[in-house]
Structure formats: structure tokens, C-alpha cells
Scaffold this active site. Structure first.
Site, short mmCIF file in Angstrom:
data_model
loop_
_atom_site.label_atom_id
_atom_site.label_comp_id
_atom_site.label_asym_id
_atom_site.label_seq_id
_atom_site.Cartn_x
_atom_site.Cartn_y
_atom_site.Cartn_z
CB THR A 231 -0.95 0.04 1.22
OG1 THR A 231 -0.27 -0.50 2.33
CG2 THR A 231 -2.19 -0.76 0.94
CG HIS A 448 -19.39 -25.04 -11.40
ND1 HIS A 448 -19.47 -25.88 -10.32
CD2 HIS A 448 -18.83 -23.89 -10.95
CE1 HIS A 448 -18.97 -25.27 -9.26
NE2 HIS A 448 -18.56 -24.05 -9.62
CD GLU A 449 -17.04 -21.30 -13.63
OE1 GLU A 449 -17.32 -20.18 -13.16
OE2 GLU A 449 -16.41 -22.17 -12.99
CG ASP A 524 -17.65 -22.45 -6.02
OD1 ASP A 524 -16.76 -21.61 -6.22
OD2 ASP A 524 -18.28 -23.03 -6.93
P1 ADP Z 1 4.71 -1.52 1.31
O1 ADP Z 1 5.95 -0.97 1.90
O2 ADP Z 1 3.46 -0.96 1.91
O3 ADP Z 1 4.65 -3.02 1.24
P2 ADP Z 1 5.73 -0.32 -1.05
O4 ADP Z 1 5.89 1.08 -0.62
O5 ADP Z 1 6.96 -1.15 -1.06
O6 ADP Z 1 4.63 -1.05 -0.20
O7 ADP Z 1 5.04 -0.32 -2.47
C1 ADP Z 1 5.52 -1.07 -3.53
C2 ADP Z 1 5.43 -0.28 -4.82
O8 ADP Z 1 4.08 -0.06 -5.18
C3 ADP Z 1 6.02 1.10 -4.69
O9 ADP Z 1 7.37 1.08 -5.01
C4 ADP Z 1 5.24 1.91 -5.68
O10 ADP Z 1 5.83 1.84 -6.93
C5 ADP Z 1 3.91 1.20 -5.75
N1 ADP Z 1 2.92 1.97 -4.97
C6 ADP Z 1 2.31 1.58 -3.84
N2 ADP Z 1 1.45 2.54 -3.40
C7 ADP Z 1 1.54 3.55 -4.27
C8 ADP Z 1 0.92 4.84 -4.37
N3 ADP Z 1 0.03 5.26 -3.47
N4 ADP Z 1 1.27 5.63 -5.40
C9 ADP Z 1 2.17 5.22 -6.32
N5 ADP Z 1 2.78 4.04 -6.28
C10 ADP Z 1 2.48 3.19 -5.29
#
Ligand code: ADP
Length: 638
Positions: A231, A448-449, A524
Site C-alpha cells: 500500500t 457450473h460457471e 466455492d
Molecule cells: P509496502 O511498503 O506498503 O509493502 P511499497 O511502498 O513497497 O509497499 O510499495 C511497492 C510499490 O508499489 C512502490 O514502489 C510503488 O511503486 C507502488 N505503490 C504503492 N502505493 C503507491 C501509491 N500510493 N502511489 C504510487 N505508487 C504506489
């Protein structure tokens, strides 16, 4: 005040000694050994006793000899010319095989006449060269031995001074990103507006620590960032350093924990020491949960190493004087297992919660990363953002990269909507597999699908179907994908119940059409049961238990709190929970059966369309199911 970051290249950890030195040493030693054993110089020389040599001369079997010091080497005559051949002095005699012998220390006056008598060619060589060679041969091995020890001792010293390896364990492995590397700013971070706003305080403080100190403010010490992986925690920390234009020391919690007790603590001290030297600075500890788990809990006795490391971090954070403008930022995706002592004032008292990005943020993140690749101009980023609900920032970055790789593989000039779509499918649905299913198996998968899809189409609160395929992907034989209407922050009971209906509709469809079910419904059922359990025991969606939490999260945490938690409800309650779950599931299963039965003709058409086309998109599904209707009885009950 702007602090110039040290202009060290990152990482600061010294790279290991050039390996070619080792190689060179090895080669030299081997060559010398080979030389000494005469393997190279005289591969097939025969050593004769002096007496035997003389006999050979007497029997006229020697063609030529050369004398150097007390060493005599020579060549035998080739037998081809006949026993007494070689009378012709002018012609070079034919030779075969080499030999050598050592001359006796007392001069042999018979030797020269004997050689001359037998027409042996005599060559005498000066011994002066050999004298040099001997001297060299005497000195070189010693030189090598001394050189070797000198080399080893230097390496040891370097390691003791902080290089990698066993002698450098006490030194931190932190990577330092100087300003040039951290030129990330908040513009590189999409979304996360609240987090950015909270970090502005820290940036202001790092830029002008003096201003805050003059006011008597206690500077911020620690900022804990919590959120699912990918994130943007690391990214945000680096962007903060970039905004504040201060050096950024980054280390991962797991790097503190080594095999030796006390090493982690030493690393922490070293890291903080370094950061203080370049203050104002930011220390970033990723995965702090690796060292920051609640103390005193753990299987298999104490966790001395981890505790010592944690204690060291805490005491150093307490020990910062107001003059030291170092801010510690830490990241974790397991805030629940953290030791409460970490969160006390003066430590990580500020917290940031990072969520998975919402639609707008996803669009922004996609645009940031799409800026790094060549793409066509008519891509609808908004639609892509809508279709990537649940993706983290890292997932989105990966999606864009995956699309670029696909475009490269297909020799396209740029990434277009189609490649992005393929990349998304690959990530969401798994890689396509080639499985040879027979007609009957294919039919079962298609029904199924079709069951899932029809239920998703009809249930009023369910997410509408987006795509359905009977091409095996990942572990599944077929996949039905639904499109969430929008980002959902809380889930309504009606939505969840309809979701259960959709999950169970695959199985209902098989039962309706073939009169029996197959193992294809395993995942499922598993998902539906998990969801039903959550609804009953965590979210109070039940009739007999009321709004109380009876969850027993079987979290896969090895040394966390959960393991030590006993189940805190009675056997009777457990029984009630099981009953409720079973009832809920069978009710929803029954509804799905009724819905499909009432629309059997549409189920058949959809399954047929799937068998023909293998994959149907939103429009194709709509074309088949336009007229399908919710049965009155279910609509009334829902
Ligand atoms: P975490 O430390 O939370 O696991 P990271 O900071 O290592 O995540 O994120 C991995 C990559 O994902 C970053 O290097 C970036 O390129 C991309 N990324 C994650 N969040 C964003 C964001 N809000 N904006 C732009 N890029 C992001």
C-alpha cells in the site's frame, strides 16, 4: 536549514573484496605446484641411473645430450635407422623419447670420450640462468605465503571494521539513500491524502528543527505506518525523506534478527549512531513486527534476541535528546501483534493507517506508473481503475509492468487496452492452462460457471457478472468474475446473502442439470463457509446468538498473540454457531437452486454459449440473459 546528505553511494555496506584476487591467487599457486611436479615442463621424460645411461651410450642408442650443471638430459635414437645407424654426423639423427640423469659429483673422465666415440651430439648450457631460477623458486613460495596471510588478515580487519560476513555482524546493514536517490516526493505517491497531511508536520520539523525547538515543542519521534502489503508504506517513507531533503536510512526488521544473540541490538545501536551523525535524518524500519512483537509471548521459551533488539530500539528512542532531529518511521502489516511498549509516547506515538486504494486513488496510481511505459492515447484509465478493485499500489504497478511485458512479447509498439486487459486477467484469474477436458467434463464446467453467472445476474444485491470463462486458469477449471459496483467500505447483510447464493449456484446448477454434484465446487464451498462463519460469529448476522463476537481467527501467526488466546465461549455456543452456519448455507443453497430452476432455459443457453465461445464478456452475457427473471417466490422472500 537544509542538510546535505552524505554523498556516499548506496548501499553503504562495503561491497565484498574483489573475487578476482582470490582467483588469481588460486591460479598462481596451482601453476607453481604443477611446475614443481614437472607436470607441465616434462610430461614424459624418463629418469635413468647414471650407469644405465652410460650403457645406453655404449650401445649407441643415444642421439644427443645436453649438460647443465650436474643435470644431463638427452634423447634416444630412433630405432628405425637400424642398430648402428647414425654414422653420418652431418644429418640430424632421428630421435625418440627423452631421458634425464644426474651426473656423479666426482667428475667422470670417461664420459666425454665415450660420448664422442659414439657420435652423440653434445650441448653444454650455462648454469647461470638456472641459478636465477633456483633463487626465484626459493623466494616465490615464501612471497606467496606471506602475501596470502597479509591478504587474509586485511580481509579480517575490514570485516571487523564493518564489512559483510561473520566479523561484521555488529554493524548495521542499513542502506542509506542520499538525497540524490531519494528524490521521490509526494507527487510520486498517489492517493493517501490523509497520510500525506499527517506527515507534513514531520517534514516541517525535519526541515527546520530549530524553529520547533525554540518554541519548546517536543519533536516527533516515531511514526508507525500500518497497512496491507504494497500500500505504499516504504514509498511514503522515502517520499517523506525526499520532501524534507534529509538522508534516509532504511532497514528491515528481519535483518536485525541474526543467528547470534546480541547482534540485533548492536546493529540497532550502529544504525542509530549513523543516523544521528547525519541528522536531521529519517530511519525507516520495515517489517517492525519481526522484532516488535509482544514480548514474553512465544513458543519454545524466550526470544532473547528479538527482545534485546526491541529493548535496544526502545531505549535509543527514549534516549534521543531534543537536539537530535532523527525521526523513526516504521512499517508493519501486523499492528495487532506489536508490543504495546512500542506505542507509548516518545516512541511510535503517531500512527498512520494506509488502506488499499479506492477507485480514484487507483486511477492516479495507474497513471503514475503508466507514465513510465509507452502506451496508446485512447486508454480509459477510469474503466481500468474500476476493474481493479482490491488491487494494492504494488499490484497496480505490477499490472502495468505485466502489460508492458506482454506487449513486448507480442511485438507491439505500445501498450493498449487489450494488453492491459490480458494482464489484468492474468493477475486476477491466473495464467491460462491447457488442460484437455473431454466433452462431458467441459459441459459440467460450463453449467457450473453458467450457474454462478445467472445467479449473479439475477440476485438483486449481488455484483453483476463481468466475465465468465471455461478456459482453465490457475487452479480453477472455469472462472466467473463479478464487477463490484463501487468500492465498498461496509458490507450489508443482503449483499452478503446474495453473495452466498452466487457462490453456491455453481453446485446447484450441476445438481439441477446432472442430478449430482462434482468436486469442482470445493473452493466455492470453502469460501462460502468462511463467509458464513464471519457473518454469524463476527458480524452478528444470526437469529439465535445476537450481536456478540465469537470469532476464533485461525491466524497463521507463529509467535503471535492469537495462539495464546483461549476460546472464550462455551461448547454450547460453538454448537449454536455451527447450526447457524449450516442453516444459513443450506437456505442460500436452496435459493440458488430455485432461481436457476425457474430460469432453466437461460441456464442452458448460457452454458451452450460458453461451450461455443469459451469466454463471454459483459455484453455477451447480457445478450443471453436479457429476459431472465427472478422467480416471484424468491423475490418475495429476499
Ligand atoms: P509496502 O511498503 O506498503 O509493502 P511499497 O511502498 O513497497 O509497499 O510499495 C511497492 C510499490 O508499489 C512502490 O514502489 C510503488 O511503486 C507502488 N505503490 C504503492 N502505493 C503507491 C501509491 N500510493 N502511489 C504510487 N505508487 C504506489
Amino acid at each position: 536549514m537544509k542538510q546535505q546528505g552524505p554523498q556516499m553511494p548506496q548501499p553503504t555496506t562495503k561491497s565484498s573484496q574483489p573475487e578476482w584476487m582470490n582467483l588469481l591467487l588460486f591460479l598462481t599457486v596451482s601453476l607453481l605446484i604443477l611446475y614443481w611436479f614437472n607436470v607441465l615442463t616434462a610430461p614424459e621424460i624418463k629418469v635413468l641411473p647414471y650407469s644405465e645411461f652410460k650403457q645406453e651410450v655404449q650401445q649407441d642408442r643415444v642421439a644427443k645430450v645436453s649438460l647443465r650443471g650436474d643435470e644431463l638430459t638427452g634423447e634416444f635414437k630412433a630405432p628405425a635407422g637400424g642398430g648402428k645407424a647414425g654414422g653420418d654426423k652431418q644429418a640430424q639423427p632421428e630421435t625418440t623419447g627423452r631421458f634425464k640423469t644426474v651426473l656423479p659429483s666426482m667428475a667422470d673422465p670417461e664420459l666425454l670420450p665415450l660420448l664422442e666415440k659414439n657420435n652423440v651430439i653434445i650441448k653444454a648450457e650455462s648454469t647461470s640462468v638456472s641459478w636465477w631460477l633456483q633463487l626465484l623458486a626459493g623466494i616465490v613460495p615464501w612471497l606467496l605465503i606471506f602475501g596470502f596471510f597479509y591478504f587474509i588478515s586485511r580481509r579480517m580487519q575490514e570485516r571487523l571494521a564493518g564489512g559483510p560476513g561473520i566479523f561484521g555482524v555488529g554493524k548495521s546493514k542499513a542502506r542509506l539513500y542520499s538525497e540524490a536517490d531519494t528524490r521521490l516526493t509526494f507527487d510520486d505517491v498517489a492517493g493517501l491524502e490523509n497520510a500525506k497531511a499527517d506527515l507534513r508536520d514531520i517534514i516541517a520539523f525535519l526541515r527546520e528543527p530549530g524553529r520547533f525547538r525554540d518554541l519548546g515543542a517536543v519533536p516527533p519521534r516515531g511514526m508507525l505506518m500500518m497497512g496491507p502489503p504494497g500500500t505504499g508504506k516504504t514509498l511514503l517513507a522515502r517520499a517523506t525523506a525526499g520532501e524534507a531533503q534529509v538522508p534516509f536510512f532504511s532497514i528491515s526488521g528481519s535483518e536485525f534478527v541474526e543467528m547470534f544473540v546480541g547482534v540485533g541490538a548492536a546493529r540497532v545501536r550502529d544504525l542509530f549512531e549513523n543516523a544521528k551523525k547525519s541528522a536531521p535524518a529519517i530511519i525507516f524500519i520495515d517489517e517492525i513486527d519481526a522484532v516488535g512483537r509482544s514480548r514474553g509471548i512465544g513458543l519454545g521459551g524466550g526470544n532473547d534476541e528479538r527482545e534485546q533488539t526491541l529493548n535496544q530500539i526502545l531505549s535509543l528512542m527514549d534516549g534521543f535528546s531534543p537536539e537530535e532531529s532523527v525521526v523513526v518511521m516504521a512499517a508493519t502489516n501486523r499492528p495487532d501483534v506489536l508490543d504495546p511498549a512500542l506505542l507509548r509516547p516518545g516512541r511510535f506515538d503517531r500512527k498512520l493507517v494506509l488502506q488499499l486504494p479506492d477507485r480514484k486513488a487507483r486511477e492516479d496510481i495507474i497513471k503514475i506508473h503508466a507514465g513510465h511505459i509507452r502506451h496508446s492515447d485512447n486508454i480509459d484509465w477510469n474503466a481500468l481503475a474500476r476493474r481493479t478493485a482490491g488491487f494494492s499500489g504494488a499490484d497496480l504497478k505490477n499490472l502495468i509492468n505485466e502489460a508492458a511485458l506482454l506487449a513486448g512479447r507480442e511485438e507491439k509498439k505500445e501498450v493498449d487496452t487489450e494488453t492491459l486487459e490480458l494482464a489484468r486477467d492474468k493477475i486476477v484469474l491466473g495464467t491460462e492452462r491447457t488442460l484437455l477436458l473431454n466433452e462431458e467434463q467441459k459441459k459440467i464446467v460450463a453449467y457450473h460457471e453458467a450457474g454462478h453467472t445467472l445467479a449473479a445476474w439475477l440476485m438483486p444485491h449481488a455484483d453483476p457478472p463481468e466475465k465468465v470463462t471455461i478456459i482453465p486458469r490457475g487452479r480453477a477449471l472455469g472462472v466467473t468474475e463479478q464487477m463490484p459496483r463501487d468500492d465498498q467500505y461496509s458490507l450489508q447483510e443482503s449483499y452478503l446473502k446474495d453473495r452466498l447464493v452466487v457462490m453456491l449456484a455453481g453446485r446447484s446448477s450441476e445438481e439441477l442439470v446432472f442430478g449430482e454434484t462434482s468436486s469442482g465446487a470445493e473452493s466455492d464451498i470453502e469460501q462460502a463457509t468462511r463467509l458464513a462463519r464471519k457473518m454469524v460469529s463476527s458480524w452478528g448476522m444470526n437469529s439465535k446468538l445476537g450481536a456478540a463476537n465469537f470469532s476464533t481467527e485461525e491466524d497463521q501467526v507463529f509467535l503471535g498473540k492469537e495462539i495464546a488466546q483461549p476460546r472464550n465461549f462455551s461448547e454450547h455456543t460453538a454448537q449454536l454457531i455451527d447450526d447457524e452456519i449450516r442453516e444459513l448455507l443450506s437456505r442460500q443453497q436452496e435459493i440458488s437452486g430455485r432461481v436457476l430452476k425457474a430460469n432453466r432455459q437461460y441456464l442452458d443457453s448460457l452454458a451452450q454459449a460458453l461451450l461455443n465461445e469459451e469466454t463471454l464478456g459483459r455484453e455477451a452475457i447480457k445478450a443471453v440473459l436479457q429476459e431472465a427473471k427472478m422467480p416471484e417466490s424468491v423475490a418475495a422472500a429476499a
